[in-house]
Motif scaffolding. Structure first.
Motif, PDB file in Angstrom:
ATOM      1  N   UNK A 188       0.828  -1.206   0.000  1.00  0.00           N
ATOM      2  CA  UNK A 188       0.000   0.000   0.000  1.00  0.00           C
ATOM      3  C   UNK A 188       0.864   1.258   0.000  1.00  0.00           C
ATOM      4  N   UNK A 189       1.901   1.262   0.823  1.00  0.00           N
ATOM      5  CA  UNK A 189       2.789   2.427   0.880  1.00  0.00           C
ATOM      6  C   UNK A 189       3.477   2.666  -0.456  1.00  0.00           C
ATOM      7  N   UNK A 190       3.897   1.578  -1.094  1.00  0.00           N
ATOM      8  CA  UNK A 190       4.560   1.715  -2.390  1.00  0.00           C
ATOM      9  C   UNK A 190       3.610   2.300  -3.434  1.00  0.00           C
ATOM     10  N   UNK A 191       2.364   1.845  -3.424  1.00  0.00           N
ATOM     11  CA  UNK A 191       1.379   2.385  -4.374  1.00  0.00           C
ATOM     12  C   UNK A 191       1.135   3.868  -4.142  1.00  0.00           C
ATOM     13  N   UNK A 192       1.064   4.291  -2.866  1.00  0.00           N
ATOM     14  CA  UNK A 192       0.836   5.706  -2.553  1.00  0.00           C
ATOM     15  C   UNK A 192       2.005   6.560  -3.036  1.00  0.00           C
ATOM     16  N   UNK A 193       3.213   6.097  -2.766  1.00  0.00           N
ATOM     17  CA  UNK A 193       4.398   6.860  -3.188  1.00  0.00           C
ATOM     18  C   UNK A 193       4.474   6.977  -4.704  1.00  0.00           C
ATOM     19  N   UNK A 194       4.201   5.867  -5.379  1.00  0.00           N
ATOM     20  CA  UNK A 194       4.248   5.887  -6.843  1.00  0.00           C
ATOM     21  C   UNK A 194       3.212   6.860  -7.410  1.00  0.00           C
ATOM     22  N   UNK A 195       2.023   6.861  -6.810  1.00  0.00           N
ATOM     23  CA  UNK A 195       0.956   7.752  -7.278  1.00  0.00           C
ATOM     24  C   UNK A 195       1.333   9.215  -7.086  1.00  0.00           C
ATOM     25  N   UNK A 196       1.892   9.518  -5.908  1.00  0.00           N
ATOM     26  CA  UNK A 196       2.280  10.904  -5.638  1.00  0.00           C
ATOM     27  C   UNK A 196       3.404  11.349  -6.567  1.00  0.00           C
ATOM     28  N   UNK A 197       4.428  10.533  -6.704  1.00  0.00           N
ATOM     29  CA  UNK A 197       5.581  10.920  -7.525  1.00  0.00           C
ATOM     30  C   UNK A 197       5.207  11.045  -9.005  1.00  0.00           C
ATOM     31  N   UNK A 198       4.251  10.208  -9.436  1.00  0.00           N
ATOM     32  CA  UNK A 198       3.851  10.296 -10.849  1.00  0.00           C
ATOM     33  C   UNK A 198       3.151  11.614 -11.163  1.00  0.00           C
ATOM     34  N   UNK A 199       2.655  12.278 -10.129  1.00  0.00           N
ATOM     35  CA  UNK A 199       1.982  13.554 -10.351  1.00  0.00           C
ATOM     36  C   UNK A 199       2.911  14.745 -10.345  1.00  0.00           C
ATOM     37  N   UNK A 200       4.198  14.537 -10.016  1.00  0.00           N
ATOM     38  CA  UNK A 200       5.129  15.659  -9.932  1.00  0.00           C
ATOM     39  C   UNK A 200       5.315  16.353 -11.292  1.00  0.00           C
ATOM     40  N   UNK A 201       5.372  15.591 -12.379  1.00  0.00           N
ATOM     41  CA  UNK A 201       5.598  16.196 -13.695  1.00  0.00           C
ATOM     42  C   UNK A 201       4.459  17.156 -14.061  1.00  0.00           C
ATOM     43  N   UNK A 202       3.227  16.696 -13.809  1.00  0.00           N
ATOM     44  CA  UNK A 202       2.095  17.559 -14.110  1.00  0.00           C
ATOM     45  C   UNK A 202       2.083  18.799 -13.229  1.00  0.00           C
ATOM     46  N   UNK A 203       2.412  18.627 -11.929  1.00  0.00           N
ATOM     47  CA  UNK A 203       2.452  19.780 -11.026  1.00  0.00           C
ATOM     48  C   UNK A 203       3.550  20.749 -11.435  1.00  0.00           C
ATOM     49  N   UNK A 204       4.702  20.209 -11.878  1.00  0.00           N
ATOM     50  CA  UNK A 204       5.807  21.084 -12.305  1.00  0.00           C
ATOM     51  C   UNK A 204       5.414  21.904 -13.524  1.00  0.00           C
ATOM     52  N   UNK A 205       4.732  21.260 -14.478  1.00  0.00           N
ATOM     53  CA  UNK A 205       4.289  22.005 -15.672  1.00  0.00           C
ATOM     54  C   UNK A 205       3.338  23.134 -15.290  1.00  0.00           C
ATOM     55  N   UNK A 206       2.378  22.841 -14.399  1.00  0.00           N
ATOM     56  CA  UNK A 206       1.399  23.850 -14.019  1.00  0.00           C
ATOM     57  C   UNK A 206       2.042  25.004 -13.265  1.00  0.00           C
ATOM     58  N   UNK A 207       2.947  24.702 -12.334  1.00  0.00           N
ATOM     59  CA  UNK A 207       3.602  25.756 -11.553  1.00  0.00           C
ATOM     60  C   UNK A 207       4.528  26.596 -12.414  1.00  0.00           C
ATOM     61  N   UNK A 208       5.221  25.933 -13.340  1.00  0.00           N
ATOM     62  CA  UNK A 208       6.137  26.677 -14.215  1.00  0.00           C
ATOM     63  C   UNK A 208       5.352  27.655 -15.089  1.00  0.00           C
ATOM     64  N   UNK A 209       4.221  27.213 -15.600  1.00  0.00           N
ATOM     65  CA  UNK A 209       3.413  28.088 -16.449  1.00  0.00           C
ATOM     66  C   UNK A 209       2.745  29.197 -15.642  1.00  0.00           C
ATOM     67  N   UNK A 210       2.352  28.872 -14.413  1.00  0.00           N
ATOM     68  CA  UNK A 210       1.647  29.848 -13.577  1.00  0.00           C
ATOM     69  C   UNK A 210       2.554  30.960 -13.103  1.00  0.00           C
ATOM     70  N   UNK A 211       3.791  30.596 -12.722  1.00  0.00           N
ATOM     71  CA  UNK A 211       4.678  31.595 -12.106  1.00  0.00           C
ATOM     72  C   UNK A 211       5.859  31.977 -12.987  1.00  0.00           C
ATOM     73  N   UNK A 212       5.926  31.427 -14.171  1.00  0.00           N
ATOM     74  CA  UNK A 212       6.975  31.809 -15.102  1.00  0.00           C
ATOM     75  C   UNK A 212       8.367  31.426 -14.648  1.00  0.00           C
ATOM     76  N   UNK A 213       8.517  30.250 -14.075  1.00  0.00           N
ATOM     77  CA  UNK A 213       9.826  29.774 -13.622  1.00  0.00           C
ATOM     78  C   UNK A 213      10.152  28.483 -14.356  1.00  0.00           C
ATOM     79  N   UNK A 214      11.451  28.154 -14.463  1.00  0.00           N
ATOM     80  CA  UNK A 214      11.833  26.951 -15.216  1.00  0.00           C
ATOM     81  C   UNK A 214      11.199  25.673 -14.624  1.00  0.00           C
ATOM     82  N   UNK A 215      10.664  24.839 -15.514  1.00  0.00           N
ATOM     83  CA  UNK A 215      10.039  23.588 -15.079  1.00  0.00           C
ATOM     84  C   UNK A 215      11.032  22.703 -14.330  1.00  0.00           C
ATOM     85  N   UNK A 216      12.285  22.677 -14.785  1.00  0.00           N
ATOM     86  CA  UNK A 216      13.297  21.837 -14.147  1.00  0.00           C
ATOM     87  C   UNK A 216      13.506  22.226 -12.695  1.00  0.00           C
ATOM     88  N   UNK A 217      13.523  23.523 -12.399  1.00  0.00           N
ATOM     89  CA  UNK A 217      13.715  23.973 -11.025  1.00  0.00           C
ATOM     90  C   UNK A 217      12.523  23.583 -10.145  1.00  0.00           C
TER      91      UNK A 217
END
Length: 216
Positions: free
Chosen positions: A143-172
């Protein structure tokens, strides 16, 4: 030299006459501890008890019957009324005649407690109040492994949204998210380890209490 019949000696040891016959046949009671031959042979009390103390395998001889018999209130009575032999002056004190029987009774009681606890655990497991520890740990890990995988898989989408919202590099943004989440995971790992140690200590305390109960 005090002697008893097999029936009298069985009563002394809190066992059946048949068990005494088995002891003799198996050599637990030596031929030299018998007076006479055949069915009329009697048992030399002190010698036979000494044989049993040397040879009797308690773990193979205990049973659950006779748990309520009081064995430690003095020498057991002889059915024939023959008094226990007195120790001659200058001779070492012989073993109490009921030592072997008392040891058997203690082993019986300890075994009864173990079997009772085992039955209680099996009943609780069947009722669903318990589960096998290894199964629980494996399920928690999955169960813990599934939760971690789910959270980490969402990082790319969150990075894209934050980079576009605040005008900062996606990599950072992605780097900051991974770094922060790593700190959260490390803190959770420490907390889980502390809880596991507390559970292990509690289990050890319970086990120690059970062992003390068995000795009482």
């Amino acid at each position: 030299m005090s002697t008893e019949t097999k029936t009298e000696f069985a009563a002394r040891c809190n066992v059946s006459p048949g068990r005494v016959s088995q002891w003799i046949a198996a050599g637990k009671i030596k031929p030299t501890s018998l007076s006479g031959e055949g069915r009329s042979a009697k048992i030399v009390i002190a010698d036979a008890l000494a044989d049993l103390k040397r040879n009797l395998d308690i773990s193979q001889s205990i049973g659950l019957n006779g748990l309520g018999t009081k064995l430690n209130s003095g020498p057991p009575p002889s059915l024939s009324g023959v008094p226990s032999p007195e120790t001659p002056p200058g001779q070492p004190e012989p073993a109490r005649p009921d030592d072997t029987a008392e040891q058997i009774a203690k082993e019986r009681l300890a075994l009864a407690k173990i079997q009772t606890r085992r039955a209680e655990r099996e009943e609780a497991l069947a009722d669903g109040r318990y589960m096998v520890r290894e199964d629980a740990e494996a399920q928690i890990a999955r169960t813990a492994s599934m939760v971690l995988t789910t959270v980490e898989s969402g990082f790319n989408g969150m990075a894209d949204a934050l980079a576009a919202e605040f005008g900062i590099p996606r990599r950072d943004v992605l780097h900051t998210l991974n770094k922060s989440f790593r700190a959260v995971r490390e803190a959770a790992t420490r907390a889980f380890a502390e809880k596991a140690a507390a559970i292990a200590k509690a289990e050890a305390d319970v086990h120690e209490d059970e062992e003390e109960d068995d000795q009482d």
